[in-house]
Design a protein around this motif. Structure first.
Motif, PDB file in Angstrom:
ATOM      1  N   ASN A  32      13.695  -6.811  -4.918  1.00 14.65           N
ATOM      2  CA  ASN A  32      12.303  -6.429  -4.690  1.00 14.65           C
ATOM      3  C   ASN A  32      12.335  -5.065  -4.007  1.00 14.65           C
ATOM      4  O   ASN A  32      12.661  -4.959  -2.823  1.00 14.65           O
ATOM      5  CB  ASN A  32      11.609  -7.467  -3.804  1.00 14.65           C
ATOM      6  CG  ASN A  32      10.155  -7.125  -3.534  1.00 14.65           C
ATOM      7  OD1 ASN A  32       9.764  -5.969  -3.455  1.00 14.65           O
ATOM      8  ND2 ASN A  32       9.335  -8.149  -3.369  1.00 14.65           N
ATOM      9  N   ILE A  33      12.002  -3.984  -4.741  1.00 18.22           N
ATOM     10  CA  ILE A  33      12.195  -2.625  -4.221  1.00 18.22           C
ATOM     11  C   ILE A  33      10.986  -2.098  -3.453  1.00 18.22           C
ATOM     12  O   ILE A  33      11.019  -0.983  -2.945  1.00 18.22           O
ATOM     13  CB  ILE A  33      12.567  -1.642  -5.344  1.00 18.22           C
ATOM     14  CG1 ILE A  33      11.390  -1.433  -6.307  1.00 18.22           C
ATOM     15  CG2 ILE A  33      13.812  -2.110  -6.090  1.00 18.22           C
ATOM     16  CD1 ILE A  33      11.619  -0.275  -7.279  1.00 18.22           C
ATOM     17  N   GLN A  34       9.909  -2.866  -3.363  1.00 17.73           N
ATOM     18  CA  GLN A  34       8.716  -2.474  -2.604  1.00 17.73           C
ATOM     19  C   GLN A  34       8.248  -1.066  -3.009  1.00 17.73           C
ATOM     20  O   GLN A  34       7.873  -0.248  -2.165  1.00 17.73           O
ATOM     21  CB  GLN A  34       8.979  -2.552  -1.100  1.00 17.73           C
ATOM     22  CG  GLN A  34       7.694  -2.645  -0.268  1.00 17.73           C
ATOM     23  CD  GLN A  34       7.956  -2.572   1.223  1.00 17.73           C
ATOM     24  OE1 GLN A  34       8.947  -2.020   1.686  1.00 17.73           O
ATOM     25  NE2 GLN A  34       7.038  -3.129   2.007  1.00 17.73           N
ATOM     26  N   ALA A  35       8.290  -0.802  -4.326  1.00 19.18           N
ATOM     27  CA  ALA A  35       7.822   0.467  -4.886  1.00 19.18           C
ATOM     28  C   ALA A  35       8.522   1.688  -4.279  1.00 19.18           C
ATOM     29  O   ALA A  35       7.962   2.776  -4.215  1.00 19.18           O
ATOM     30  CB  ALA A  35       6.304   0.604  -4.746  1.00 19.18           C
ATOM     31  N   GLY A  36       9.752   1.492  -3.815  1.00 19.57           N
ATOM     32  CA  GLY A  36      10.518   2.613  -3.271  1.00 19.57           C
ATOM     33  C   GLY A  36      10.172   2.983  -1.850  1.00 19.57           C
ATOM     34  O   GLY A  36      10.467   4.104  -1.408  1.00 19.57           O
ATOM     35  N   ILE A  37       9.584   2.068  -1.101  1.00 18.29           N
ATOM     36  CA  ILE A  37       9.212   2.315   0.296  1.00 18.29           C
ATOM     37  C   ILE A  37      10.312   1.797   1.211  1.00 18.29           C
ATOM     38  O   ILE A  37      10.786   0.666   1.054  1.00 18.29           O
ATOM     39  CB  ILE A  37       7.874   1.630   0.638  1.00 18.29           C
ATOM     40  CG1 ILE A  37       6.757   2.171  -0.248  1.00 18.29           C
ATOM     41  CG2 ILE A  37       7.529   1.804   2.112  1.00 18.29           C
ATOM     42  CD1 ILE A  37       5.459   1.402  -0.139  1.00 18.29           C
ATOM     43  N   ALA A  38      10.730   2.594   2.162  1.00 20.66           N
ATOM     44  CA  ALA A  38      11.705   2.168   3.161  1.00 20.66           C
ATOM     45  C   ALA A  38      10.969   1.507   4.329  1.00 20.66           C
ATOM     46  O   ALA A  38      10.065   2.101   4.915  1.00 20.66           O
ATOM     47  CB  ALA A  38      12.520   3.360   3.650  1.00 20.66           C
ATOM     48  N   THR A  39      11.353   0.278   4.643  1.00 22.28           N
ATOM     49  CA  THR A  39      10.725  -0.472   5.735  1.00 22.28           C
ATOM     50  C   THR A  39      11.823  -0.964   6.665  1.00 22.28           C
ATOM     51  O   THR A  39      12.748  -1.640   6.222  1.00 22.28           O
ATOM     52  CB  THR A  39       9.914  -1.662   5.191  1.00 22.28           C
ATOM     53  OG1 THR A  39       8.946  -1.184   4.252  1.00 22.28           O
ATOM     54  CG2 THR A  39       9.213  -2.400   6.307  1.00 22.28           C
ATOM     55  N   SER A  40      11.716  -0.652   7.946  1.00 21.02           N
ATOM     56  CA  SER A  40      12.787  -0.994   8.883  1.00 21.02           C
ATOM     57  C   SER A  40      12.311  -1.827  10.070  1.00 21.02           C
ATOM     58  O   SER A  40      13.128  -2.196  10.917  1.00 21.02           O
ATOM     59  CB  SER A  40      13.465   0.279   9.394  1.00 21.02           C
ATOM     60  OG  SER A  40      12.526   1.096  10.080  1.00 21.02           O
ATOM     61  N   GLN A  41      11.017  -2.127  10.142  1.00 19.03           N
ATOM     62  CA  GLN A  41      10.486  -2.951  11.211  1.00 19.03           C
ATOM     63  C   GLN A  41       9.077  -3.394  10.825  1.00 19.03           C
ATOM     64  O   GLN A  41       8.435  -2.793   9.963  1.00 19.03           O
ATOM     65  CB  GLN A  41      10.466  -2.174  12.532  1.00 19.03           C
ATOM     66  CG  GLN A  41       9.796  -0.820  12.446  1.00 19.03           C
ATOM     67  CD  GLN A  41      10.132   0.070  13.615  1.00 19.03           C
ATOM     68  OE1 GLN A  41      10.414  -0.409  14.706  1.00 19.03           O
ATOM     69  NE2 GLN A  41      10.118   1.382  13.403  1.00 19.03           N
ATOM     70  N   TYR A  42       8.598  -4.451  11.467  1.00 15.68           N
ATOM     71  CA  TYR A  42       7.307  -5.024  11.085  1.00 15.68           C
ATOM     72  C   TYR A  42       6.165  -4.020  11.234  1.00 15.68           C
ATOM     73  O   TYR A  42       5.231  -4.005  10.431  1.00 15.68           O
ATOM     74  CB  TYR A  42       7.013  -6.277  11.916  1.00 15.68           C
ATOM     75  CG  TYR A  42       7.785  -7.489  11.458  1.00 15.68           C
ATOM     76  CD1 TYR A  42       7.559  -8.066  10.211  1.00 15.68           C
ATOM     77  CD2 TYR A  42       8.752  -8.064  12.280  1.00 15.68           C
ATOM     78  CE1 TYR A  42       8.274  -9.182   9.793  1.00 15.68           C
ATOM     79  CE2 TYR A  42       9.471  -9.183  11.870  1.00 15.68           C
ATOM     80  CZ  TYR A  42       9.227  -9.729  10.631  1.00 15.68           C
ATOM     81  OH  TYR A  42       9.940 -10.830  10.217  1.00 15.68           O
ATOM     82  N   ARG A  43       6.224  -3.173  12.243  1.00 23.06           N
ATOM     83  CA  ARG A  43       5.110  -2.256  12.456  1.00 23.06           C
ATOM     84  C   ARG A  43       4.996  -1.205  11.351  1.00 23.06           C
ATOM     85  O   ARG A  43       3.967  -0.544  11.225  1.00 23.06           O
ATOM     86  CB  ARG A  43       5.219  -1.585  13.828  1.00 23.06           C
ATOM     87  CG  ARG A  43       6.349  -0.588  13.991  1.00 23.06           C
ATOM     88  CD  ARG A  43       6.325  -0.014  15.393  1.00 23.06           C
ATOM     89  NE  ARG A  43       7.308   1.053  15.566  1.00 23.06           N
ATOM     90  CZ  ARG A  43       7.477   1.712  16.706  1.00 23.06           C
ATOM     91  NH1 ARG A  43       6.723   1.410  17.758  1.00 23.06           N
ATOM     92  NH2 ARG A  43       8.375   2.667  16.793  1.00 23.06           N
ATOM     93  N   ASP A  44       6.055  -1.057  10.530  1.00 21.48           N
ATOM     94  CA  ASP A  44       5.968  -0.142   9.389  1.00 21.48           C
ATOM     95  C   ASP A  44       4.900  -0.595   8.395  1.00 21.48           C
ATOM     96  O   ASP A  44       4.329   0.226   7.671  1.00 21.48           O
ATOM     97  CB  ASP A  44       7.316  -0.035   8.667  1.00 21.48           C
ATOM     98  CG  ASP A  44       8.321   0.801   9.447  1.00 21.48           C
ATOM     99  OD1 ASP A  44       7.909   1.461  10.421  1.00 21.48           O
ATOM    100  OD2 ASP A  44       9.514   0.786   9.084  1.00 21.48           O
ATOM    101  N   ILE A  66      18.472   3.977  -4.523  1.00 18.80           N
ATOM    102  CA  ILE A  66      18.517   2.686  -5.219  1.00 18.80           C
ATOM    103  C   ILE A  66      19.320   2.807  -6.511  1.00 18.80           C
ATOM    104  O   ILE A  66      20.133   1.937  -6.842  1.00 18.80           O
ATOM    105  CB  ILE A  66      17.090   2.183  -5.512  1.00 18.80           C
ATOM    106  CG1 ILE A  66      16.368   1.820  -4.209  1.00 18.80           C
ATOM    107  CG2 ILE A  66      17.120   0.971  -6.444  1.00 18.80           C
ATOM    108  CD1 ILE A  66      14.901   1.503  -4.388  1.00 18.80           C
ATOM    109  N   ALA A  67      19.106   3.891  -7.256  1.00 19.92           N
ATOM    110  CA  ALA A  67      19.816   4.085  -8.526  1.00 19.92           C
ATOM    111  C   ALA A  67      21.319   4.101  -8.320  1.00 19.92           C
ATOM    112  O   ALA A  67      22.087   3.591  -9.144  1.00 19.92           O
ATOM    113  CB  ALA A  67      19.351   5.381  -9.191  1.00 19.92           C
ATOM    114  N   SER A 256      13.170  -0.793   1.072  1.00 23.21           N
ATOM    115  CA  SER A 256      12.379  -2.006   0.857  1.00 23.21           C
ATOM    116  C   SER A 256      12.412  -2.907   2.086  1.00 23.21           C
ATOM    117  O   SER A 256      13.212  -2.709   3.013  1.00 23.21           O
ATOM    118  CB  SER A 256      12.872  -2.778  -0.379  1.00 23.21           C
ATOM    119  OG  SER A 256      12.152  -3.985  -0.551  1.00 23.21           O
ATOM    120  N   ASP A 257      11.563  -3.919   2.064  1.00 20.63           N
ATOM    121  CA  ASP A 257      11.578  -4.919   3.125  1.00 20.63           C
ATOM    122  C   ASP A 257      12.413  -6.137   2.719  1.00 20.63           C
ATOM    123  O   ASP A 257      12.537  -7.081   3.486  1.00 20.63           O
ATOM    124  CB  ASP A 257      10.161  -5.341   3.501  1.00 20.63           C
ATOM    125  CG  ASP A 257       9.336  -5.826   2.320  1.00 20.63           C
ATOM    126  OD1 ASP A 257       9.760  -5.639   1.154  1.00 20.63           O
ATOM    127  OD2 ASP A 257       8.234  -6.374   2.543  1.00 20.63           O
TER     128      ASP A 257
END
Length: 280
Positions: A32-44, A66-67, A256-257
């Motif tokens: 699940n790539i979350q549309a290419g969004i980097a997420t590193s904590q809940y507040r993101d 990712i590629a 991603s998350d």
């Protein structure tokens, strides 16, 4: 104290040789790539929530990262890709990842069409050309879930790959799993289901899918969510009994998350004593 992003350097192997139909094993990835969004904590989710509808400068860099991971695998199932909207710079992300990873065969299934604001989709990338591709909707009170299905020739048999992303709602998820059982029943050969199931291995409906579709989970399902501190196994790769799970791992990766779920498999010969014992 803010949590740190859970990553470490990834060493990418050279692009493997093209997969042959008689390859002894396959390397699978469900992500699940979350549309290419980097997420590193809940507040993101709050402070970077705008990235779900608007373009961001780091998105292409994230997709390129990712590629680099995807090129190590033979068949990849993607969830939460974007088929080309404002947030993705109007790129079909599955096609872009195909070009950048060297996995030449790709297909996507648009699940939820929000026009310029989002083209929520599933993606499939493969090193070998599929024999057949199908796209199906899944039931649910809110439309927007589906299935991307592909059949491949492998070891003299037709291998069915199903990619999906199920609902958070237990009621909708139960209906969707029933539809997955039907799609598995249509194919007599070996099958693999790669999905963000949004439920853990002990979920009764997921167990029903395993029992009625004749599928199995790994002995230990790795935790994949949240990516920065995984404590829930909600992404799964289910396989038929005749498929041997050689390894399974949730990879440490900083986009991603969700953590990517990797699996290497082999096919048990039809006359194998091991397979006959499982069937008895």
């Amino acid at each position: 104290m803010a949590s740190t992003q859970r990553t470490h350097p990834i060493v990418f192997n050279p692009v493997p040789a093209p997969l042959a139909e008689d390859a002894p094993s396959l390397r699978l990835l469900s992500y699940n790539i979350q549309a290419g969004i980097a997420t590193s904590q809940y507040r993101d989710y709050v402070f970077h929530g705008w990235k779900h509808v608007l373009p961001s400068a780091d998105r292409i860099r994230n997709l390129d990262h990712i590629a680099g991971l995807l090129r190590q695998f033979d068949i990849v199932g993607l969830q939460e890709t974007d088929d080309g909207s404002l947030r993705s710079h109007f790129l079909n992300q599955t096609e872009y990842l195909s070009l950048r990873s060297g996995l030449p065969h790709w297909s996507s299934r648009l699940n939820r069409d929000l026009g310029h604001w989002g083209q929520h989709a599933l993606g499939l990338l493969a090193r070998t050309q599929p024999l057949n591709i199908e796209k199906h909707p899944l039931p649910g009170r809110i439309p927007g879930r589906g299935v991307l299905l592909a059949d491949f020739a492998w070891q003299g048999q037709s291998l069915r790959i199903i990619v999906s992303h199920l609902s958070l709602s237990q009621r909708a998820r139960r209906q969707q799993l029933t539809r997955l059982i039907e799609l598995c029943a249509e194919h007599p050969g070996p099958k693999i289901v790669m999905a963000d199931f949004n439920c853990t291995p002990d979920n009764a409906d997921l167990q029903k899918l395993c029992n009625q579709a004749n599928l199995k989970l790994p002995a230990d399902s790795p935790d994949t969510y949240p990516n920065w501190r995984p404590n829930r196994a909600i992404d799964h790769i289910l396989v038929s009994p005749e498929i041997v799970i050689e390894s399974v791992e949730a990879l440490r990766f900083g986009v991603s998350d969700h953590a990517p779920l990797a699996m290497q498999i082999a096919l048990t010969p039809p006359d194998s004593p091991h397979l006959q014992a499982n069937a008895s």
